[in-house]
Design a protein around this motif. Structure first.
Motif, PDB file in Angstrom:
ATOM      1  N   ALA A  40       0.830  -1.207   0.000  1.00 25.76           N
ATOM      2  CA  ALA A  40       0.000   0.000   0.000  1.00 25.76           C
ATOM      3  C   ALA A  40       0.864   1.257   0.000  1.00 25.76           C
ATOM      4  CB  ALA A  40      -0.939  -0.004   1.198  1.00 25.76           C
ATOM      5  N   HIS A  41       1.953   1.246   0.753  1.00 27.19           N
ATOM      6  CA  HIS A  41       2.877   2.388   0.751  1.00 27.19           C
ATOM      7  C   HIS A  41       3.391   2.640  -0.677  1.00 27.19           C
ATOM      8  CE1 HIS A  41       3.173   1.863   5.123  1.00 27.19           C
ATOM      9  NE2 HIS A  41       3.855   3.001   5.194  1.00 27.19           N
ATOM     10  N   ILE A  42       3.818   1.577  -1.334  1.00 28.44           N
ATOM     11  CA  ILE A  42       4.348   1.699  -2.702  1.00 28.44           C
ATOM     12  C   ILE A  42       3.256   2.183  -3.652  1.00 28.44           C
ATOM     13  CG2 ILE A  42       5.302   0.399  -4.668  1.00 28.44           C
ATOM     14  CD1 ILE A  42       7.332   0.661  -2.421  1.00 28.44           C
ATOM     15  N   ALA A  43       2.073   1.601  -3.555  1.00 23.78           N
ATOM     16  CA  ALA A  43       0.964   1.982  -4.439  1.00 23.78           C
ATOM     17  C   ALA A  43       0.570   3.439  -4.231  1.00 23.78           C
ATOM     18  CB  ALA A  43      -0.225   1.061  -4.203  1.00 23.78           C
ATOM     19  N   ALA A  44       0.438   3.836  -2.971  1.00 25.39           N
ATOM     20  CA  ALA A  44       0.009   5.210  -2.681  1.00 25.39           C
ATOM     21  C   ALA A  44       1.034   6.222  -3.168  1.00 25.39           C
ATOM     22  CB  ALA A  44      -0.243   5.377  -1.183  1.00 25.39           C
ATOM     23  N   THR A  45       2.307   5.960  -2.928  1.00 24.05           N
ATOM     24  CA  THR A  45       3.313   6.926  -3.367  1.00 24.05           C
ATOM     25  C   THR A  45       3.401   6.972  -4.892  1.00 24.05           C
ATOM     26  OG1 THR A  45       5.091   5.325  -2.987  1.00 24.05           O
ATOM     27  CG2 THR A  45       4.686   6.930  -1.253  1.00 24.05           C
ATOM     28  N   THR A  46       3.233   5.837  -5.542  1.00 25.57           N
ATOM     29  CA  THR A  46       3.234   5.829  -7.007  1.00 25.57           C
ATOM     30  C   THR A  46       2.055   6.643  -7.536  1.00 25.57           C
ATOM     31  OG1 THR A  46       4.311   3.659  -7.038  1.00 25.57           O
ATOM     32  CG2 THR A  46       3.225   4.367  -9.075  1.00 25.57           C
ATOM     33  N   TRP A  47       0.877   6.420  -6.971  1.00 20.64           N
ATOM     34  CA  TRP A  47      -0.318   7.172  -7.372  1.00 20.64           C
ATOM     35  C   TRP A  47      -0.122   8.671  -7.136  1.00 20.64           C
ATOM     36  CZ3 TRP A  47      -4.036   9.451  -3.875  1.00 20.64           C
ATOM     37  CH2 TRP A  47      -5.186   9.935  -4.507  1.00 20.64           C
ATOM     38  N   LEU A  48       0.413   9.030  -5.977  1.00 16.18           N
ATOM     39  CA  LEU A  48       0.640  10.440  -5.678  1.00 16.18           C
ATOM     40  C   LEU A  48       1.605  11.082  -6.677  1.00 16.18           C
ATOM     41  CD1 LEU A  48       0.908  10.286  -1.790  1.00 16.18           C
ATOM     42  CD2 LEU A  48      -0.842  11.515  -3.087  1.00 16.18           C
ATOM     43  N   VAL A  49       2.716  10.424  -6.933  1.00 17.92           N
ATOM     44  CA  VAL A  49       3.723  10.989  -7.837  1.00 17.92           C
ATOM     45  C   VAL A  49       3.201  11.040  -9.270  1.00 17.92           C
ATOM     46  CG1 VAL A  49       6.000  10.564  -8.887  1.00 17.92           C
ATOM     47  CG2 VAL A  49       5.706  10.359  -6.411  1.00 17.92           C
ATOM     48  N   ARG A  50       2.559   9.982  -9.706  1.00 14.49           N
ATOM     49  CA  ARG A  50       2.137   9.869 -11.105  1.00 14.49           C
ATOM     50  C   ARG A  50       0.837  10.593 -11.423  1.00 14.49           C
ATOM     51  NH1 ARG A  50       0.335   4.939 -15.052  1.00 14.49           N
ATOM     52  NH2 ARG A  50      -1.751   5.737 -14.654  1.00 14.49           N
ATOM     53  N   ARG A  95      10.189   7.170  -8.583  1.00 16.29           N
ATOM     54  CA  ARG A  95      10.502   8.090  -9.685  1.00 16.29           C
ATOM     55  C   ARG A  95      11.389   7.420 -10.742  1.00 16.29           C
ATOM     56  NH1 ARG A  95      10.175  12.364  -5.471  1.00 16.29           N
ATOM     57  NH2 ARG A  95       8.359  13.574  -6.123  1.00 16.29           N
ATOM     58  N   ALA A  96      12.361   6.635 -10.311  1.00 14.85           N
ATOM     59  CA  ALA A  96      13.221   5.931 -11.267  1.00 14.85           C
ATOM     60  C   ALA A  96      12.404   4.911 -12.059  1.00 14.85           C
ATOM     61  CB  ALA A  96      14.376   5.248 -10.538  1.00 14.85           C
ATOM     62  N   LEU A 114       6.280  -2.396 -10.459  1.00 13.24           N
ATOM     63  CA  LEU A 114       7.190  -1.865  -9.439  1.00 13.24           C
ATOM     64  C   LEU A 114       7.296  -2.811  -8.252  1.00 13.24           C
ATOM     65  CD1 LEU A 114       8.980   0.273  -8.152  1.00 13.24           C
ATOM     66  CD2 LEU A 114       6.921   1.561  -7.564  1.00 13.24           C
ATOM     67  N   LEU A 115       6.174  -3.340  -7.802  1.00 12.47           N
ATOM     68  CA  LEU A 115       6.191  -4.264  -6.663  1.00 12.47           C
ATOM     69  C   LEU A 115       6.992  -5.530  -6.956  1.00 12.47           C
ATOM     70  CD1 LEU A 115       2.517  -3.900  -5.434  1.00 12.47           C
ATOM     71  CD2 LEU A 115       4.587  -3.231  -4.181  1.00 12.47           C
ATOM     72  N   LYS A 116       7.038  -5.946  -8.210  1.00 14.58           N
ATOM     73  CA  LYS A 116       7.788  -7.150  -8.591  1.00 14.58           C
ATOM     74  C   LYS A 116       9.253  -6.852  -8.888  1.00 14.58           C
ATOM     75  CE  LYS A 116       4.394  -8.419 -11.539  1.00 14.58           C
ATOM     76  NZ  LYS A 116       3.765  -9.195 -12.624  1.00 14.58           N
ATOM     77  N   SER A 117       9.615  -5.572  -8.946  1.00 13.87           N
ATOM     78  CA  SER A 117      10.994  -5.191  -9.247  1.00 13.87           C
ATOM     79  C   SER A 117      11.778  -5.022  -7.950  1.00 13.87           C
ATOM     80  CB  SER A 117      11.002  -3.869 -10.024  1.00 13.87           C
ATOM     81  OG  SER A 117      10.778  -2.772  -9.147  1.00 13.87           O
ATOM     82  N   PRO A 118      13.099  -4.987  -8.031  1.00  6.81           N
ATOM     83  CA  PRO A 118      13.892  -4.786  -6.817  1.00  6.81           C
ATOM     84  C   PRO A 118      13.501  -3.536  -6.027  1.00  6.81           C
ATOM     85  CG  PRO A 118      15.311  -5.538  -8.579  1.00  6.81           C
ATOM     86  CD  PRO A 118      13.949  -5.275  -9.191  1.00  6.81           C
ATOM     87  N   ALA A 119      13.114  -2.448  -6.707  1.00  7.76           N
ATOM     88  CA  ALA A 119      12.744  -1.216  -6.009  1.00  7.76           C
ATOM     89  C   ALA A 119      11.465  -1.367  -5.196  1.00  7.76           C
ATOM     90  CB  ALA A 119      12.602  -0.061  -6.994  1.00  7.76           C
ATOM     91  N   LEU A 148      26.014   4.029   1.495  1.00  6.65           N
ATOM     92  CA  LEU A 148      26.642   2.951   0.722  1.00  6.65           C
ATOM     93  C   LEU A 148      26.693   3.235  -0.779  1.00  6.65           C
ATOM     94  CD1 LEU A 148      25.109  -0.239   2.425  1.00  6.65           C
ATOM     95  CD2 LEU A 148      27.300   0.897   2.917  1.00  6.65           C
ATOM     96  N   ALA A 149      25.612   3.765  -1.323  1.00  6.48           N
ATOM     97  CA  ALA A 149      25.541   4.018  -2.765  1.00  6.48           C
ATOM     98  C   ALA A 149      24.464   5.070  -3.009  1.00  6.48           C
ATOM     99  CB  ALA A 149      25.184   2.728  -3.507  1.00  6.48           C
ATOM    100  N   PRO A 150      24.598   5.833  -4.102  1.00  7.65           N
ATOM    101  CA  PRO A 150      23.559   6.827  -4.394  1.00  7.65           C
ATOM    102  C   PRO A 150      22.281   6.157  -4.911  1.00  7.65           C
ATOM    103  CG  PRO A 150      25.225   6.813  -6.104  1.00  7.65           C
ATOM    104  CD  PRO A 150      25.703   5.858  -5.043  1.00  7.65           C
ATOM    105  N   PHE A 151      21.161   6.838  -4.742  1.00 11.30           N
ATOM    106  CA  PHE A 151      19.898   6.365  -5.299  1.00 11.30           C
ATOM    107  C   PHE A 151      19.996   6.367  -6.815  1.00 11.30           C
ATOM    108  CE2 PHE A 151      17.728   8.559  -1.508  1.00 11.30           C
ATOM    109  CZ  PHE A 151      17.726   7.398  -0.762  1.00 11.30           C
ATOM    110  N   PRO A 152      19.166   5.557  -7.473  1.00 12.08           N
ATOM    111  CA  PRO A 152      19.126   5.615  -8.941  1.00 12.08           C
ATOM    112  C   PRO A 152      18.560   6.967  -9.385  1.00 12.08           C
ATOM    113  CG  PRO A 152      17.365   4.214  -8.098  1.00 12.08           C
ATOM    114  CD  PRO A 152      18.223   4.595  -6.923  1.00 12.08           C
ATOM    115  N   VAL A 153      19.047   7.441 -10.491  1.00 12.92           N
ATOM    116  CA  VAL A 153      18.589   8.701 -11.032  1.00 12.92           C
ATOM    117  C   VAL A 153      17.545   8.392 -12.100  1.00 12.92           C
ATOM    118  CG1 VAL A 153      19.296  10.787 -12.267  1.00 12.92           C
ATOM    119  CG2 VAL A 153      20.820   9.758 -10.575  1.00 12.92           C
ATOM    120  N   PRO A 154      16.382   9.038 -12.036  1.00  8.20           N
ATOM    121  CA  PRO A 154      15.392   8.798 -13.088  1.00  8.20           C
ATOM    122  C   PRO A 154      15.966   9.114 -14.461  1.00  8.20           C
ATOM    123  CG  PRO A 154      14.397  10.016 -11.278  1.00  8.20           C
ATOM    124  CD  PRO A 154      15.889   9.958 -11.025  1.00  8.20           C
ATOM    125  N   CYS A 155      15.665   8.258 -15.422  1.00  9.72           N
ATOM    126  CA  CYS A 155      16.181   8.438 -16.795  1.00  9.72           C
ATOM    127  C   CYS A 155      15.459   9.540 -17.522  1.00  9.72           C
ATOM    128  CB  CYS A 155      16.019   7.149 -17.579  1.00  9.72           C
ATOM    129  SG  CYS A 155      16.871   5.750 -16.829  1.00  9.72           S
TER     130      CYS A 155
END
Length: 155
Positions: A40-50, A95-96, A114-119, A148-155
């Motif tokens: 739900a967190h992933i879905a809500a943030t995706t909906w909000l951003v998109r 965003r990425a 998105l839910l099935k991807s590593p992110a 440890l590492a930077p976040f991915p940058v949206p293409c």
């Protein structure tokens, strides 16, 4: 990889309406607490951003989630509730994920991919943070840059 490290299969959404229900329930604080899952967190943030350009997500996400937590009987303190760094890590992942996708793609297809991807995995922020940093009080209370590492940058 041990059995405990294998990501659990995510609970996918059946349709766009299920995602919008989560997002609107978050915003109006009517979403049952049991429905506020990782997915739900992933879905809500995706909906909000998109789909909600009227909401300044980066500026308002902490207040939105914190207010929801309180409304359903939770707290936002040093050990529970809203976690700013984890939220912002997932926003970077959202965003990425969205950047190369067709804007006409159905929301449900986008969120489920998105839910099935590593992110979308529960441990995804640990690609960028040590456990000590990610689970610190400072990281819960405010954004802490990755150690440890930077976040991915949206293409």
């Amino acid at each position: 990889m041990s059995e405990s490290e294998i990501p659990k299969a995510p609970r996918l959404f059946p349709d766009n309406a299920a995602i919008v229900r989560i997002g609107e329930g978050l915003l109006d604080r009517t979403l049952p607490r049991a429905d506020w899952t990782h997915e739900a967190h992933i879905a809500a943030t995706t909906w909000l951003v998109r789909d909600r350009p009227d909401i300044a997500v980066d500026r308002r996400i902490a207040a939105i989630i914190s207010a929801y937590n309180v409304a359903v009987g939770g707290v936002n303190d040093d050990s529970g509730g809203y976690h700013d760094t984890i939220t912002r890590a997932y926003l970077a992942g959202v965003r990425a994920h969205l950047a190369p996708r067709d804007a006409a793609e159905p929301l449900v297809a986008c969120v489920n991919a998105l839910l099935k991807s590593p992110a979308g995995f529960r441990d995804w922020p640990l690609r960028f943070y040590s456990r000590a940093v990610l689970f610190s009080v400072a990281a819960r209370r405010g954004f802490v840059p990755p150690d440890l590492a930077p976040f991915p940058v949206p293409c």
